[in-house]
Design a protein around this motif. Structure first.
Motif, PDB file in Angstrom:
ATOM      1  N   GLY A 179      -1.301  -4.563 -18.410  1.00  0.00           N
ATOM      2  CA  GLY A 179      -1.911  -3.741 -17.346  1.00  0.00           C
ATOM      3  C   GLY A 179      -2.141  -2.038 -18.070  1.00  0.00           C
ATOM      4  O   GLY A 179      -0.722  -1.978 -18.499  1.00  0.00           O
ATOM      5  N   PRO A 180      -2.934  -1.574 -17.878  1.00  0.00           N
ATOM      6  CA  PRO A 180      -2.879  -0.668 -17.322  1.00  0.00           C
ATOM      7  C   PRO A 180      -1.976   0.302 -16.694  1.00  0.00           C
ATOM      8  O   PRO A 180      -1.658  -0.189 -15.772  1.00  0.00           O
ATOM      9  N   SER A 181      -1.196   1.492 -17.282  1.00  0.00           N
ATOM     10  CA  SER A 181      -0.840   2.032 -16.630  1.00  0.00           C
ATOM     11  C   SER A 181      -1.126   2.205 -15.432  1.00  0.00           C
ATOM     12  O   SER A 181      -2.299   2.808 -14.812  1.00  0.00           O
ATOM     13  N   GLY A 182      -0.689   2.070 -13.859  1.00  0.00           N
ATOM     14  CA  GLY A 182      -0.907   2.312 -12.348  1.00  0.00           C
ATOM     15  C   GLY A 182      -1.464   1.300 -11.817  1.00  0.00           C
ATOM     16  O   GLY A 182      -1.882   1.893 -10.678  1.00  0.00           O
ATOM     17  N   CYS A 183      -1.675  -0.217 -13.051  1.00  0.00           N
ATOM     18  CA  CYS A 183      -1.771  -1.240 -11.536  1.00  0.00           C
ATOM     19  C   CYS A 183      -1.338  -1.681 -11.115  1.00  0.00           C
ATOM     20  O   CYS A 183      -1.648  -2.726 -10.397  1.00  0.00           O
ATOM     21  N   GLY A 184      -0.211  -1.771 -10.881  1.00  0.00           N
ATOM     22  CA  GLY A 184       0.224  -2.104  -9.807  1.00  0.00           C
ATOM     23  C   GLY A 184       1.682  -3.046 -10.519  1.00  0.00           C
ATOM     24  O   GLY A 184       2.545  -3.489  -9.835  1.00  0.00           O
ATOM     25  N   LYS A 185       2.180  -2.956 -11.886  1.00  0.00           N
ATOM     26  CA  LYS A 185       2.564  -4.348 -12.479  1.00  0.00           C
ATOM     27  C   LYS A 185       4.721  -3.481 -11.963  1.00  0.00           C
ATOM     28  O   LYS A 185       5.601  -4.423 -10.925  1.00  0.00           O
ATOM     29  N   THR A 186       4.743  -2.396 -12.233  1.00  0.00           N
ATOM     30  CA  THR A 186       6.271  -1.915 -11.138  1.00  0.00           C
ATOM     31  C   THR A 186       6.516  -2.806  -9.901  1.00  0.00           C
ATOM     32  O   THR A 186       7.478  -2.880  -9.282  1.00  0.00           O
ATOM     33  N   THR A 187       5.612  -2.055  -9.444  1.00  0.00           N
ATOM     34  CA  THR A 187       5.420  -2.842  -8.068  1.00  0.00           C
ATOM     35  C   THR A 187       5.562  -4.259  -7.506  1.00  0.00           C
ATOM     36  O   THR A 187       6.590  -4.471  -7.024  1.00  0.00           O
ATOM     37  N   LEU A 188       4.679  -4.483  -8.695  1.00  0.00           N
ATOM     38  CA  LEU A 188       4.991  -6.378  -8.347  1.00  0.00           C
ATOM     39  C   LEU A 188       6.333  -6.549  -8.967  1.00  0.00           C
ATOM     40  O   LEU A 188       7.120  -7.561  -8.386  1.00  0.00           O
TER      41      LEU A 188
ATOM     42  N   ARG B 227       0.676  -1.114   0.346  1.00  0.00           N
ATOM     43  CA  ARG B 227       0.136   0.052   0.109  1.00  0.00           C
ATOM     44  C   ARG B 227       0.840   1.154   0.062  1.00  0.00           C
ATOM     45  O   ARG B 227       1.879   1.292   0.375  1.00  0.00           O
ATOM     46  N   TYR B 228       0.296   2.791  -0.868  1.00  0.00           N
ATOM     47  CA  TYR B 228       1.239   3.554  -0.268  1.00  0.00           C
ATOM     48  C   TYR B 228       0.024   4.871   0.097  1.00  0.00           C
ATOM     49  O   TYR B 228      -1.349   4.511  -1.417  1.00  0.00           O
ATOM     50  N   GLY B 229      -0.168   5.084   1.437  1.00  0.00           N
ATOM     51  CA  GLY B 229      -1.316   5.441   1.699  1.00  0.00           C
ATOM     52  C   GLY B 229      -2.477   4.757   1.511  1.00  0.00           C
ATOM     53  O   GLY B 229      -2.466   3.399   1.788  1.00  0.00           O
ATOM     54  N   ARG B 230      -4.382   6.113   0.147  1.00  0.00           N
ATOM     55  CA  ARG B 230      -4.580   5.391   0.619  1.00  0.00           C
ATOM     56  C   ARG B 230      -5.206   4.070  -0.618  1.00  0.00           C
ATOM     57  O   ARG B 230      -5.170   3.456  -1.266  1.00  0.00           O
ATOM     58  N   ILE B 231      -3.602   4.371  -1.058  1.00  0.00           N
ATOM     59  CA  ILE B 231      -3.526   3.107  -2.817  1.00  0.00           C
ATOM     60  C   ILE B 231      -2.887   2.257  -2.893  1.00  0.00           C
ATOM     61  O   ILE B 231      -2.165   2.067  -1.791  1.00  0.00           O
ATOM     62  N   ILE B 232      -3.401   0.605  -2.944  1.00  0.00           N
ATOM     63  CA  ILE B 232      -3.555  -0.389  -3.055  1.00  0.00           C
ATOM     64  C   ILE B 232      -2.975  -1.534  -4.195  1.00  0.00           C
ATOM     65  O   ILE B 232      -3.016  -1.036  -4.819  1.00  0.00           O
ATOM     66  N   ALA B 233      -1.418  -0.390  -3.847  1.00  0.00           N
ATOM     67  CA  ALA B 233      -0.843  -0.693  -5.324  1.00  0.00           C
ATOM     68  C   ALA B 233      -0.110  -2.592  -5.540  1.00  0.00           C
ATOM     69  O   ALA B 233      -0.533  -2.251  -6.892  1.00  0.00           O
ATOM     70  N   ASN B 234      -0.348  -2.821  -4.833  1.00  0.00           N
ATOM     71  CA  ASN B 234      -0.529  -5.106  -4.897  1.00  0.00           C
ATOM     72  C   ASN B 234      -1.506  -5.301  -4.218  1.00  0.00           C
ATOM     73  O   ASN B 234      -1.212  -5.073  -2.979  1.00  0.00           O
TER      74      ASN B 234
HETATM   75  N1  LIG Z   1       6.530   5.362  -4.115  1.00  0.00           N
HETATM   76  C1  LIG Z   1       5.030   5.664  -4.499  1.00  0.00           C
HETATM   77  N2  LIG Z   1       4.411   7.111  -3.730  1.00  0.00           N
HETATM   78  C2  LIG Z   1       3.348   7.007  -3.652  1.00  0.00           C
HETATM   79  N3  LIG Z   1       2.681   6.167  -4.556  1.00  0.00           N
HETATM   80  C3  LIG Z   1       2.998   5.050  -5.552  1.00  0.00           C
HETATM   81  C4  LIG Z   1       4.114   5.037  -5.208  1.00  0.00           C
HETATM   82  N4  LIG Z   1       5.186   4.150  -6.463  1.00  0.00           N
HETATM   83  C5  LIG Z   1       3.750   3.387  -6.450  1.00  0.00           C
HETATM   84  N5  LIG Z   1       2.657   4.406  -6.464  1.00  0.00           N
HETATM   85  C6  LIG Z   1       1.331   3.770  -7.506  1.00  0.00           C
HETATM   86  O1  LIG Z   1       0.718   3.069  -6.799  1.00  0.00           O
HETATM   87  C7  LIG Z   1       0.112   2.201  -7.703  1.00  0.00           C
HETATM   88  C8  LIG Z   1       0.942   1.832  -8.563  1.00  0.00           C
HETATM   89  O2  LIG Z   1       2.389   1.556  -9.427  1.00  0.00           O
HETATM   90  P1  LIG Z   1       3.248   1.455 -10.095  1.00  0.00           P
HETATM   91  O3  LIG Z   1       3.745  -0.197  -9.769  1.00  0.00           O
HETATM   92  O4  LIG Z   1       4.175   2.261 -10.892  1.00  0.00           O
HETATM   93  O5  LIG Z   1       2.437   0.295 -12.015  1.00  0.00           O
HETATM   94  P2  LIG Z   1       2.519   0.809 -12.943  1.00  0.00           P
HETATM   95  O6  LIG Z   1       4.177   0.004 -13.362  1.00  0.00           O
HETATM   96  O7  LIG Z   1       1.309  -0.766 -13.309  1.00  0.00           O
HETATM   97  O8  LIG Z   1       2.756   1.958 -14.199  1.00  0.00           O
HETATM   98  C9  LIG Z   1      -0.339   3.178  -8.895  1.00  0.00           C
HETATM   99  O9  LIG Z   1      -1.083   4.087  -8.712  1.00  0.00           O
HETATM  100  C10 LIG Z   1       0.843   4.884  -8.627  1.00  0.00           C
HETATM  101  O10 LIG Z   1       0.468   6.109  -8.625  1.00  0.00           O
END
Ligand SMILES: Nc1ncnc2c1ncn2[C@@H]1O[C@H](COP(=O)(O)OP(=O)(O)O)[C@@H](O)[C@H]1O
Ligand SMILES: Nc1ncnc2c1ncn2[C@@H]1O[C@H](COP(=O)(O)OP(=O)(O)O)[C@@H](O)[C@H]1O
Ligand SMILES: [Mg+2]
Ligand SMILES: [Mg+2]
Lengths: 368, 365
Positions: B36-45, B12-19
């Motif tokens: 997946g669409p941009s922002g769906c959590g791929k990089t986070t994964l 989680r990032y605050g209220r956003i559940i990235a994964n």
């Molecule tokens: N360091 C961070 N701080 C706050 N929010 C983040 C951070 N990294 C990613 N997010 C949020 O987490 C979500 C998933 O991001 P990300 O994994 O980069 O997606 P993707 O690679 O699929 O585009 C997005 O809503 C992004 O804004």
């Protein structure tokens, strides 16, 4: 009357010649795509039209007026659309009404123009949002609306969808074209995506190493590529190099590696000449038996790949060369698997014959 | 034996559940793509697997070993980052040998591996060239070689081809697959390009809003997507809304309104249920070629090389797309013509009507 006209435009950056003697006329209301690999000079061409770069030689006319030396802010009709060029601290409304405000229009007119343009890009409901609250695609629509509201007639679009998801790009490009057409605008759209260019352009200009390699209607470029480079860049193809062994009234025979012979309808090259035969992947079919009147070569399926709605087979011929065959799904495309022996067929009239290039074949088709 | 296993991974990032409770097993030597669409959590994964970020919940296993809290350099991975280029002040050779050098590996060994990797990835440029002298494609290949220097068997690639021209990308994606297969690696490749994922992967994972919504072999995902979102995301599709009228041994008959009916082999929905019918434009043909024939009027035609997309308006106002290959030499109708479109019942997919409405369910943004 052409709305944008370039005559013999040349631009150098130190030792690099980015554009060499470019002449191009664009009609009012036309949607032109500039297509070419990285470094071809596409961005430089747009920047010259916008007035951000001055050419070393040649003339630029916009709406009939010579604009060499005229600064960008005084080329009113032109709007250089740049990705994420929005003011982050201003709302959508403030961003879009910026141009009209600067022009000191009446507040009623500003109000009208701004709401109309926002409706046009379907963002009327998001007028109070800040750019950071919008998706990439929406931000781009705001940036477009800003240019249109400011009175732009000629949109210069430098890879407008470059940074977006592939799927989203497909939606946005048709929307963009409709917008341009509905509003009677002129668009010069730079892209390296050949499918995008084929689908949205009225006319395509292919740029390579600072020169115009070919211009034409999308289907003409695809069906009648003037060079190996164009055939490879737009659509892609199999290229077989060989020597003309016989020419008759109805076609010629070309001998390729391993002594294999290919019949082509083309007769423009004499016996003994070194040539390259280009065959589109989708013109190559695979079967179990020979097709009458076709070239039929024996091969083995090396790989079966799935490429966006089509199946692509990689086949190794007897002479060790590989050929690609592409078949649209739903047209009997799942018939073969790795290791199968197949007959590779293509028609003589679908063979494009080019002279062997001076710099070698690889130089013309290599992407990397 | 780098099998990777994620159990309930949540970040989680605050209220956003990235994964959001990600469960995924990547088999040894498997080539997996995540789309997946941009922002769906791929990089986070991918960062969770690499150990660049720690998940808030869940376990990550690599080769059977729990690696939560194990630092990145001890996870045995090679990582090609999104948008992180080569070191500009170092040559190709300097870049490739950087990792082992700073870790103090024996120079002879480093040199031998570097030579092997350069051979492997076919970097044809001189090894003493600087990045700005290389084409984008060669720079990216060098970045892959640098990642492989760890000799790790697990390669993580975050949009490795994202910054390149389409033409270059199309060529390099097959190179990437070849390198991974030749070296017997396990690969996780994140991309925003569906076609890239579909053409080179053993399996594709579709993410949306932090969750995995489905995964499967490319051809399965394309032909039989389990989710409506996937049907739209991994290729073109037509969507029509209707109601299940009858279920027979043949399949289900769906009433599309305005006198239109369509048969699907799918029998999983219920009588009277509101559904969405989907089919790919390339499975539609002109004329009455099977029992599913819809009458309509041509509105526009878009050519793209060997393909043509015909837009046909149905009696209820919906517009469907028919994709045909020009190589079939069929006559192409003109705008305004009355036409019949047929789609085999095998290619008609049926989904429950989404609670949030069709438009929002398909939204890519
Ligand atoms: N360091 C961070 N701080 C706050 N929010 C983040 C951070 N990294 C990613 N997010 C949020 O987490 C979500 C998933 O991001 P990300 O994994 O980069 O997606 P993707 O690679 O699929 O585009 C997005 O809503 C992004 O804004
Ligand atoms: N401001 C500049 N200074 C030096 N060289 C430049 C500059 N702008 C462009 N170039 C060079 O000119 C050529 C064409 O560049 P560009 O117009 O950006 O091509 P494209 O947009 O087709 O990729 C390239 O070799 C590029 O490096
Ligand atoms: Mg450019
Ligand atoms: Mg990312």
């Amino acid at each position: 009357m052409s709305i944008v006209k370039l005559v013999n435009v040349t631009k150098r950056f130190g030792g690099i010649t980015a554009l060499r003697g470019i002449s191009l006329s664009i009609e009012d209301g036309e949607y032109v795509c500039i297509l070419g690999p990285t470094g071809a000079g596409k961005t430089t061409l747009l920047r010259i039209i916008a007035g951000l770069v001055e050419p070393d030689e040649g003339e630029i006319y916009i709406e009939g007026r010579r604009v060499n030396g005229v600064p960008p802010e005084r080329r009113n009709a032109v709007y250089m659309f740049q990705n994420f060029a929005l003011f982050p601290h201003m709302t959508v409304w403030e961003n879009v009404s910026f141009g009209p405000m600067v022009k000191e229009w009446s507040s009623e007119k500003i109000e009208n123009v701004t709401s109309e343009t926002l409706e046009m890009v379907r963002l009327g409901e998001r007028r109070d949002a800040y750019p950071s609250e919008l998706s990439g695609g929406m931000q781009q629509r705001v940036a477009l609306a800003r240019g249109i509201a400011a009175g732009a007639r000629i949109l210069l679009l430098d890879e407008p969808f470059g940074a977006l998801d592939a799927r989203l790009r497909v939606n946005l490009r048709t929307q963009l074209r409709s917008l341009v057409k509905d509003q009677g605008l002129t668009a010069i759209h730079v892209t390296h995506d050949q499918e995008e260019a084929l689908m949205v352009a009225d006319r395509i200009v292919i740029l390579r190493e600072g020169r115009i390699e070919q211009t034409g209607l999308p289907q003409d470029i695809y069906n009648h590529p003037k060079s190996i480079f164009v055939m490879s860049f737009v659509g892609g193809a199999n290229f077989l190099d060989g020597v003309v062994s016989r020419v008759t009234g109805s076609g010629s025979t070309i001998e390729i590696r391993g002594g294999l012979r290919i019949r082509v309808s083309d007769t423009s090259n004499g016996a003994g000449e070194r040539v390259v035969v280009g065959v589109r992947r989708e013109d190559v079919s695979l079967g179990k038996s020979r097709k009458r009147g076709f070239n039929n070569l024996v091969g083995e399926v090396l790989d079966v790949m799935f490429v966006g709605g089509s199946i692509e087979y990689v086949v190794r011929l007897e002479n060790d060369m590989t050929m690609l065959s592409r078949i649209l799904l739903g047209e009997g495309s799942m018939a073969f698997k790795e290791g199968d022996m197949v007959i590779v067929s293509f028609h003589p009239s679908e063979c494009h014959v080019f002279q062997y290039p001076e710099r070698g074949l690889l130089k013309e088709i290599e992407a990397i | 034996m780098p099998e990777v296993k994620l159990v309930n991974v949540t970040k989680r990032y605050g209220r956003i559940i990235a994964n959001d409770h990600i469960n995924l097993t990547i088999k040894d030597k498997e080539y997996i793509s995540v789309i997946g669409p941009s922002g769906c959590g791929k990089t986070t994964l991918i960062k969770c697997i690499a150990g660049i970020i720690e998940p808030d919940e869940g376990e990550i296993y690599i080769g059977g070993r729990l690696v939560n809290n194990v630092p990145i350099e001890d996870r045995g991975i090679g990582y090609v980052f999104q948008n992180i280029a080569l070191f500009p002040h170092m040559t190709v050779w300097g870049n490739i040998t950087y990792g082992p050098r700073v870790r103090g590996f024996p120079p002879e060994e480093t040199e031998a591996i570097a030579r092997e990797m350069i051979e492997m990835i076919k970097v044809t440029a001189r090894v003493d060239a600087y990045p700005d002298e290389l084409s984008g494609g060669t720079q990216q290949k060098t970045a892959v070689a640098r990642a492989l220097m760890t000799r790790s068997r697990l390669l993580l690639l975050d949009e490795p081809l994202g910054a390149l021209d389409l033409k270059v990308r199309a060529a390099l994606r097959y190179e990437l697959r070849r390198i991974v297969k030749d070296l017997g690696l396990t690969a996780l490749h994140v991309t925003h390009d569906q076609e890239e994922a579909m053409s080179i992967s053993d399996r594709v994972v579709v993410m949306r809003r932090g969750r995995i919504i489905e995964s499967g072999r490319p051809i399965e995902l394309y032909m039989r997507p389990k989710k409506l979102f996937t049907a739209n995301f991994v290729g073109e599709a037509n969507f029509l809304v209707g109601e299940v009228k009858l279920i027979t041994g043949e399949g289900s008959i769906i009433d599309l309104g305005d006198g239109m009916k369509i048969l699907s082999r799918d029998r999983s929905r219920e009588m009277g249920e509101r559904v969405v019918v989907a089919f790919r434009p390339e499975f539609a043909s002109l004329g009455r070629t099977c029992e599913n024939a819809l009458a309509g009027k041509m509105t526009s035609i878009i050519y793209s090389g060997d393909l043509v997309r015909l837009h046909v308006e149905l009696p209820n106002g919906d517009v469907i797309v028919v994709k045909r290959s020009l190589r079939l030499y069929e006559p192409i109708p003109r705008a305004g013509d009355e036409v019949t479109v047929s789609v085999p019942p095998e290619n008609i997919l049926v989904y429950p009507y989404p609670e949030r409405g069709l438009h929002r369910e398909l939204s890519l943004e």
